[in-house]
Write a protein that holds these residues in place. Structure first.
Motif, PDB file in Angstrom:
ATOM      1  N   GLY A  38       0.757  -1.105   0.063  1.00  0.00           N
ATOM      2  CA  GLY A  38      -0.018  -0.021   0.006  1.00  0.00           C
ATOM      3  C   GLY A  38       0.782   1.406   0.006  1.00  0.00           C
ATOM      4  O   GLY A  38       0.712   2.172  -0.817  1.00  0.00           O
ATOM      5  N   ALA A  39       1.975   1.309   0.860  1.00  0.00           N
ATOM      6  CA  ALA A  39       2.893   2.363   0.959  1.00  0.00           C
ATOM      7  C   ALA A  39       3.585   2.615  -0.577  1.00  0.00           C
ATOM      8  O   ALA A  39       3.835   3.717  -1.088  1.00  0.00           O
ATOM      9  N   GLY A  74      -6.420   8.947  -3.510  1.00  0.00           N
ATOM     10  CA  GLY A  74      -5.684   7.669  -3.559  1.00  0.00           C
ATOM     11  C   GLY A  74      -5.878   6.868  -2.046  1.00  0.00           C
ATOM     12  O   GLY A  74      -6.380   5.538  -2.092  1.00  0.00           O
ATOM     13  N   ALA A  75      -5.646   7.733  -0.939  1.00  0.00           N
ATOM     14  CA  ALA A  75      -6.036   7.212   0.405  1.00  0.00           C
ATOM     15  C   ALA A  75      -7.352   6.572   0.620  1.00  0.00           C
ATOM     16  O   ALA A  75      -8.024   5.387   0.854  1.00  0.00           O
ATOM     17  N   SER A 129      -5.024   0.350   5.141  1.00  0.00           N
ATOM     18  CA  SER A 129      -4.781   0.614   3.927  1.00  0.00           C
ATOM     19  C   SER A 129      -4.576   1.926   3.453  1.00  0.00           C
ATOM     20  O   SER A 129      -3.770   2.424   2.998  1.00  0.00           O
ATOM     21  N   ALA A 130      -5.581   2.824   4.103  1.00  0.00           N
ATOM     22  CA  ALA A 130      -5.481   4.217   3.720  1.00  0.00           C
ATOM     23  C   ALA A 130      -4.116   4.854   4.496  1.00  0.00           C
ATOM     24  O   ALA A 130      -3.249   5.825   3.903  1.00  0.00           O
ATOM     25  N   SER A 134      -0.988   6.752   2.506  1.00  0.00           N
ATOM     26  CA  SER A 134      -0.734   7.850   2.902  1.00  0.00           C
ATOM     27  C   SER A 134       0.998   8.301   3.325  1.00  0.00           C
ATOM     28  O   SER A 134       1.531   9.276   3.188  1.00  0.00           O
ATOM     29  N   VAL A 135       1.482   7.214   4.076  1.00  0.00           N
ATOM     30  CA  VAL A 135       2.716   7.174   4.322  1.00  0.00           C
ATOM     31  C   VAL A 135       3.845   7.165   3.111  1.00  0.00           C
ATOM     32  O   VAL A 135       4.770   8.062   2.991  1.00  0.00           O
ATOM     33  N   GLY A 136       3.304   6.253   2.166  1.00  0.00           N
ATOM     34  CA  GLY A 136       4.318   6.324   1.014  1.00  0.00           C
ATOM     35  C   GLY A 136       3.938   7.622   0.261  1.00  0.00           C
ATOM     36  O   GLY A 136       4.887   8.168  -0.298  1.00  0.00           O
TER      37      GLY A 136
END
Length: 210
Positions: A38-39, A74-75, A129-130, A134-136
């Motif tokens: 996900g990231a 995206g999140a 997942s969100a 967001s971290v990536g």
């Protein structure tokens, strides 16, 4: 003698603890691998969007706003998709448990407690997942936030994304027990290809006044 034989047949406390540790580690590895993927999605999609905007606009504000919009969109998309997917899985597992319960009741077998069964949580999966996305996505945003020169900003974003791709690729390979170098290069080349294609197409459209 009977007590001794029964205790010998049953797993010891150490064996049960080892089995629990293996199960927890397996579940934890799956969650970590999903978080890394996900990231990586957040990193590649947001960086590609920002590079595409940077190909036609030198304004740092436009580049950062587009990246932030990509992060939010995206999140939300990842969270909704994961919620629907896990909720469907939850419905299937609950239905299967009901069928097994009815079969046991119909055959006269004693009902066993399913207290150890851990059902998936759609809300938890959506939030994870969100958060991972967001971290990536924050990597290219932070890289571009404090750089004013246009070309330098593009280079810093590309460098930060390259480093992050190498880290995510290595962690993903480790969790998936895949070859480290091959898996890392695959992730790196895929991320770079997405950025180059987006940048090139937007540069082409921008040169034609679109």
């Amino acid at each position: 003698m009977a007590v001794f034989e029964q205790s010998r047949d049953q797993p010891s406390d150490i064996e049960r603890q080892a089995n629990d540790t293996d199960i927890n580690y397996s579940q934890r590895a799956q969650w970590l691998r999903a978080a890394v993927l996900g990231a990586n999605d957040g990193l590649v999609s947001t960086a590609s969007l920002m590079m595409g905007v940077g190909a036609v606009k030198e304004d740092a504000k436009a580049m950062i706003i587009s990246g932030f919009a990509g992060l939010v969109a995206g999140a939300c998309s990842m969270a909704i998709g994961e919620f629907v997917s896990v909720y469907s899985q939850l419905d299937i597992e609950v239905a299967q448990m009901k069928r097994e319960k009815e079969m046991k009741e119909g055959s006269g077998e004693s009902e066993e407690e399913n207290g150890g069964v851990q059902l998936p949580s759609p809300v938890q999966a959506a939030a994870a997942s969100a958060l991972a996305f967001s971290v990536g996505a924050m990597v290219p945003l932070l890289a571009a936030a404090f750089i004013k020169p246009h070309k330098v900003r593009l280079g810093v974003v590309a460098g930060a994304v390259t480093l992050a791709l190498m880290v995510f690729g290595g962690v993903g390979a480790k969790l998936g027990r895949a070859p480290l170098v091959r898996s890392g290069l695959r992730v790196l080349v895929g991320g770079w290809l997405a950025m180059v294609v987006t940048f090139g197409l937007m540069k082409l459209f921008g040169s034609h006044g679109l």
